[in-house]
Scaffold this active site. Structure first.
Site, PDB file in Angstrom:
ATOM      1  NE  ARG A 203     -26.435 -47.044  23.430  1.00 39.27           N
ATOM      2  CZ  ARG A 203     -26.358 -45.574  23.615  1.00 39.27           C
ATOM      3  NH1 ARG A 203     -26.836 -44.715  22.627  1.00 39.27           N
ATOM      4  NH2 ARG A 203     -25.571 -45.423  24.506  1.00 39.27           N
ATOM      5  CB  SER A 252     -23.920 -52.431  26.984  1.00 42.17           C
ATOM      6  OG  SER A 252     -22.937 -51.360  27.552  1.00 42.17           O
ATOM      7  CD  GLU A 322     -26.768 -51.020  24.191  1.00 40.95           C
ATOM      8  OE1 GLU A 322     -25.719 -50.586  23.813  1.00 40.95           O
ATOM      9  OE2 GLU A 322     -27.136 -50.673  25.347  1.00 40.95           O
TER      10      GLU A 322
END
Length: 330
Positions: A203, A252, A322
């Site tokens: 990520r 998320s 995130e």
């Protein structure tokens, strides 16, 4: 008015607290030489532009300026002439973002329809605009008989965001399919970056600060459209069953630590349903925060930080955000 398109003034749209700009050069973000930065651009420029309607959490303050370029040359011209001290941020669908309540003190770039095209260029390769959605990319791949991109169906964002964050889900990541990406640097310079240039990790990418992804090339593998559709249907059903898709959320919230699932750590720390102001940890999926009513961005961020604190106290593991958090507190 001259016929040279680069000299056409962009549409200037006044935000709720903007002042009128009836003469060219009277308003707009400044350049390093003190001129305005929209003399040579053709897109739409909005002052004090509300960002809450453009992000999934439906919270946060305005951008000083929202720029919607007509094409990549328009964007390059604008960034080249913009004072280097002014922050620039690209905004896709706003699904992975907290805009703080004081807003974004700079220019937000939003790519429109001109950047939302996807086409197959050979039997396994797609050329995608930076503003194209994951649904459009995966559907185009299906129609062309290209497998390996089904996971993009599950990510509520655009190609630009996928490339920047190495977006992934259901066993796939952008690093698995990316060939190269076209970007416009903060300086206005245009470049094409190959996969190794992006330095992908989980990520995360090494995309330069302020750069805007205007296009990408993805490569999959040959597949049968019916089988590809079946996998997309499976992913869609799984998301519907497990995630609060009908809520004002940001996707998320925390990265999965090595060897762990973020949702499980949050649940084990007793945070399911926990709330701060109008923000709440989802009962359905504990790695999702939701705006249950009139939450401020401060509520949402404070909730996330308290969840991180509780998880650290319970498990010793420090969760990493995130979701991107940008702008200034009010």
């Amino acid at each position: 008015m001259t016929s040279d398109p680069k000299t056409v003034r962009p549409e200037l749209v006044e935000g709720p607290s903007s002042s009128s700009a009836t003469e060219k050069g009277k308003n707009g973000p400044s350049t390093s030489s003190g001129q305005t930065a929209f003399d040579n651009v053709r897109g739409k420029l909005t002052e004090k532009a509300p960002l809450a309607p453009l992000v999934w959490f439906k919270s946060g303050g305005p951008a000083d300026w929202l720029f919607e370029p007509r094409d990549a040359d328009d964007l390059a011209d604008f960034l080249r002439d913009l004072d280097p001290a002014i922050p620039v941020m690209a905004l896709g669908l706003g699904s992975n973002l907290i805009v703080r309540d004081g807003g974004f003190p700079g220019v937000v770039v939003r790519l429109g329809k001109a950047f939302a095209k996807v086409e197959a260029i050979d039997a396994t390769t797609l050329r995608c605009g930076g503003g194209a959605s994951g649904i459009l990319v995966s559907s185009t791949a299906r129609d062309a008989g290209i497998a390996g991109m089904e996971f993009l169906r599950s990510i509520p964002g655009t190609v630009g965001g996928f490339v920047r964050m190495n977006g992934g889900a259901y066993g796939g990541e952008v690093k698995d399919i990316l060939v190269d990406a076209d970007i416009v640097l903060r300086s206005g310079e245009r470049r094409t970056l190959a996969l190794p240039d992006l330095g992908y990790t989980y990520r995360h990418s090494e995309l330069p600060e302020g750069a805007v992804v205007v296009g990408a090339t993805f490569r999959g593998r040959p597949g049968e459209p019916a089988a590809i559709q079946a996998e997309m249907d499976r992913i869609s059903a799984s998301r519907e069953a497990s995630q609060p898709l009908r809520s004002k959320t940001g996707g998320s919230t925390f990265k999965n630590p090595d060897g762990h699932k973020a949702w499980q750590l949050v649940d084990e720390a007793g945070c399911r349903g926990f709330a701060v102001g109008g923000a709440q940890v989802s009962e359905k999926h504990t790695n999702f925060l939701i705006n249950s009513g009139e939450a401020t961005s401060a509520d949402i961020e404070a909730l996330g930080e308290e969840v991180r604190r509780r998880v650290k106290a319970k498990s010793g593991i420090e969760l990493q955000w995130e979701i991107q958090r940008v702008g200034v507190a009010k």
